[in-house]
Design an enzyme around this catalytic site. Structure first.
Site, short mmCIF file in Angstrom:
data_model
loop_
_atom_site.label_atom_id
_atom_site.label_comp_id
_atom_site.label_asym_id
_atom_site.label_seq_id
_atom_site.Cartn_x
_atom_site.Cartn_y
_atom_site.Cartn_z
N LYS A 185 -18.21 18.26 -39.05
CA LYS A 185 -17.38 17.05 -39.11
C LYS A 185 -17.38 16.54 -40.55
CE LYS A 185 -16.81 13.41 -35.70
NZ LYS A 185 -17.53 12.34 -35.00
C1 E4P Z 1 -15.47 10.45 -33.15
O1 E4P Z 1 -15.69 11.61 -33.35
C2 E4P Z 1 -16.41 9.34 -33.45
O2 E4P Z 1 -17.71 9.77 -33.18
C3 E4P Z 1 -16.17 8.14 -32.56
O3 E4P Z 1 -15.13 8.34 -31.65
C4 E4P Z 1 -16.17 6.83 -33.25
O4 E4P Z 1 -15.97 5.82 -32.31
P1 E4P Z 1 -16.29 4.29 -32.57
O5 E4P Z 1 -15.10 3.68 -33.21
O6 E4P Z 1 -16.51 3.74 -31.19
O7 E4P Z 1 -17.52 4.24 -33.42
#
Ligand code: E4P
Length: 217
Positions: free
Chosen positions: A83
């Site tokens: 990521k």
């Molecule tokens: C995606 O890969 C992220 O881990 C996640 O969806 C972030 O979400 P949040 O806005 O609830 O932190």
């Protein structure tokens, strides 16, 4: 539509995997910090539970550092996806990692044009954050819809992961527009199971069955 779990919490991942609904997992530094565990063994454990892609995020800020971290993380298991935060350094890292056949997931995407750039860099996955957009008064799901259209217009094959999901309606809206993947926090996933009529139906069947047993006694 595939369901990824947006968590690093092993018991939830195991539970969803046991129901066949953990097609993948996405983690991020905040989710890992919540677990208070070492990153590498945690990712290794998650990868052993889930067959599908498991996103592990780099924390370096320059492209070379991201590539180095990405290579190390990819060595943990065959299903690790790197990521990478969206940005100029991030997309250079994506290009380099994908050239080495290391799959990437570009995160922190908030516009269809960012999604287009990530796809052109060769990202395997792209994660628009819809909840965070909704939080600031934009329609997050519009970004997903437009990103899907833009990628289809140019026959780009990055897969969109609908991320930053806050409630069941987000999941329904994603399914209605044909999004290929949602990554869902466990708290939202478990809510998808709830319906008062299911509970009432189960209670009524139980009561009628017990009534019959008493009558037959
Ligand atoms: C995606 O890969 C992220 O881990 C996640 O969806 C972030 O979400 P949040 O806005 O609830 O932190």
């Amino acid at each position: 539509m595939k369901f990824f779990l947006d968590t690093a919490h092993v018991p939830d991942i195991r539970k969803a995997a046991g129901m066949g609904i953990a097609d993948g997992v996405t983690t991020n530094p905040s989710l890992v910090a919540k677990e208070g565990r070492d990153f590498i063994p945690l990712v290794r454990e998650i990868c052993a539970i889930v067959d599908g892609p498991v996103s592990a995020e780099v924390t370096a800020e320059d492209a070379d550092g991201m590539v180095r971290q990405g290579r190390d993380l990819a060595g943990i298991a065959g299903n690790v996806i790197i990521k990478v935060p969206f940005g100029q350094e991030g997309l250079q890292a994506v290009r380099a990692l994908e050239a080495e056949k290391i799959a990437t997931n570009v995160t922190l995407v908030f516009s269809p044009l960012q999604a287009l750039l990530a796809a052109r860099a060769g990202a395997s996955y792209i994660s628009p954050f819809i909840g965070r957009l909704d939080d600031v008064g934009h329609r997050g799901m519009d970004v997903v819809e437009q990103a899907l259209d833009v990628l289809a217009n140019y026959d780009l094959h990055s897969q969109i992961i609908v991320a930053s999901i806050r409630h069941p309606l987000h999941v329904l809206e994603a399914a209605l527009i044909g999004a290929p993947i949602v990554t869902v926090p466990p708290a939202v996933l478990w809510k998808l199971f709830d319906h008062p009529l299911t509970d009432i139906g189960v209670a009524r069947f139980k009561a009628d069955w017990q009534g019959l047993q008493e009558k037959l006694r």
